[in-house]
Write a protein that holds these residues in place. Structure first.
Motif, PDB file in Angstrom:
ATOM      1  N   LYS A   1       0.806  -1.219   0.000  1.00 26.86           N
ATOM      2  CA  LYS A   1       0.000   0.000   0.000  1.00 26.86           C
ATOM      3  C   LYS A   1       0.846   1.280   0.000  1.00 26.86           C
ATOM      4  N   LEU A   2       2.166   1.163   0.221  1.00 26.91           N
ATOM      5  CA  LEU A   2       3.065   2.327   0.233  1.00 26.91           C
ATOM      6  C   LEU A   2       4.338   2.013  -0.562  1.00 26.91           C
ATOM      7  N   ALA A   3       4.177   1.675  -1.820  1.00 30.21           N
ATOM      8  CA  ALA A   3       5.323   1.284  -2.646  1.00 30.21           C
ATOM      9  C   ALA A   3       6.385   2.381  -2.656  1.00 30.21           C
ATOM     10  N   LEU A   4       7.641   1.946  -2.491  1.00 30.60           N
ATOM     11  CA  LEU A   4       8.763   2.884  -2.453  1.00 30.60           C
ATOM     12  C   LEU A   4       9.580   2.823  -3.729  1.00 30.60           C
ATOM     13  N   SER A   5      10.130   3.950  -4.095  1.00 32.10           N
ATOM     14  CA  SER A   5      11.065   4.030  -5.203  1.00 32.10           C
ATOM     15  C   SER A   5      12.396   3.429  -4.754  1.00 32.10           C
ATOM     16  N   GLY A   6      12.948   2.544  -5.540  1.00 34.48           N
ATOM     17  CA  GLY A   6      14.247   1.960  -5.208  1.00 34.48           C
ATOM     18  C   GLY A   6      14.214   0.862  -4.162  1.00 34.48           C
ATOM     19  N   ILE A   7      13.041   0.309  -3.870  1.00 32.08           N
ATOM     20  CA  ILE A   7      12.957  -0.695  -2.803  1.00 32.08           C
ATOM     21  C   ILE A   7      13.709  -1.975  -3.163  1.00 32.08           C
ATOM     22  N   ASP A   8      13.718  -2.372  -4.430  1.00 29.65           N
ATOM     23  CA  ASP A   8      14.431  -3.601  -4.794  1.00 29.65           C
ATOM     24  C   ASP A   8      15.933  -3.459  -4.557  1.00 29.65           C
TER      25      ASP A   8
END
Length: 182
Positions: free
Chosen positions: A20-27
């Motif tokens: 519900k709070l996808a982050l940029s660069g999480i991978d």
């Protein structure tokens, strides 16, 4: 015994693209975090996992009992790792994090996780204020776009501004490669 600890902050499913709070660069952050954690374990450093959970069972995100509150499998805690549930951005606030660190004689704290502009910021500043030698591994952290006064602030700018502020007075801010080369 090592006097170092890795504090893994909120690397939870809620921050993945399906969350519900996808982050940029999480991978990239998860990959680098896994490398830092593996290195810490090989060095005998303490690994402490922080997991955010809302106190409201009807919360729109970090809902108690949901898949979103689970720590991502790529950085799953080992049997010997402490797991602390927190309800505030600062991982020290109303938790036993400081007691665990002090009980193990920890002097150096390395912080990785999410979100750069919230829990990483609050936890790194608190760690420094408590007198721990504090390091933040910037590419083992992630954030998201923000909005202020109708202006969009891209995640890369949010992250850079936050890391530069921490590096100014609170922490050594380095890459995962630099951390692993120490």
């Amino acid at each position: 015994m090592s006097k170092r600890a890795i504090v893994v902050v909120d690397l939870q499913n809620e921050y993945l693209p399906a969350g519900k709070l996808a982050l940029s660069g999480i991978d990239e952050a998860l990959n680098n975090a896994a490398r830092v954690i593996a290195h810490a374990r090989s060095e005998g450093d303490t690994v402490i996992n922080i997991r955010h959970e809302s106190t409201d069972p009807e919360a729109p995100f970090f809902t108690p009992g949901s898949d979103g509150v689970q720590i991502h499998e790529s950085v799953a805690p080992a049997q010997s790792d402490a797991v602390i549930v927190k309800n505030f951005p600062n991982a020290f606030l109303k938790t036993d994090l400081k007691q665990i660190l002090d009980g193990k004689g920890i002097q150096e704290v390395t912080i990785i996780g999410a979100m750069s502009h919230m829990c990483i910021d609050a936890t790194a500043r608190a760690a420094s204020d408590f007198g721990y030698k504090t390091t933040v591994v910037h590419d083992a952290c992630a954030t998201r776009d923000l909005e202020f006064l109708g202006q969009n602030v891209p995640a890369a700018q949010v992250h850079s501004a936050l890391m530069s502020a921490l590096a100014f007075a609170y922490a050594s801010v380095i890459s995962a490669d630099a951390y692993l080369a120490r």
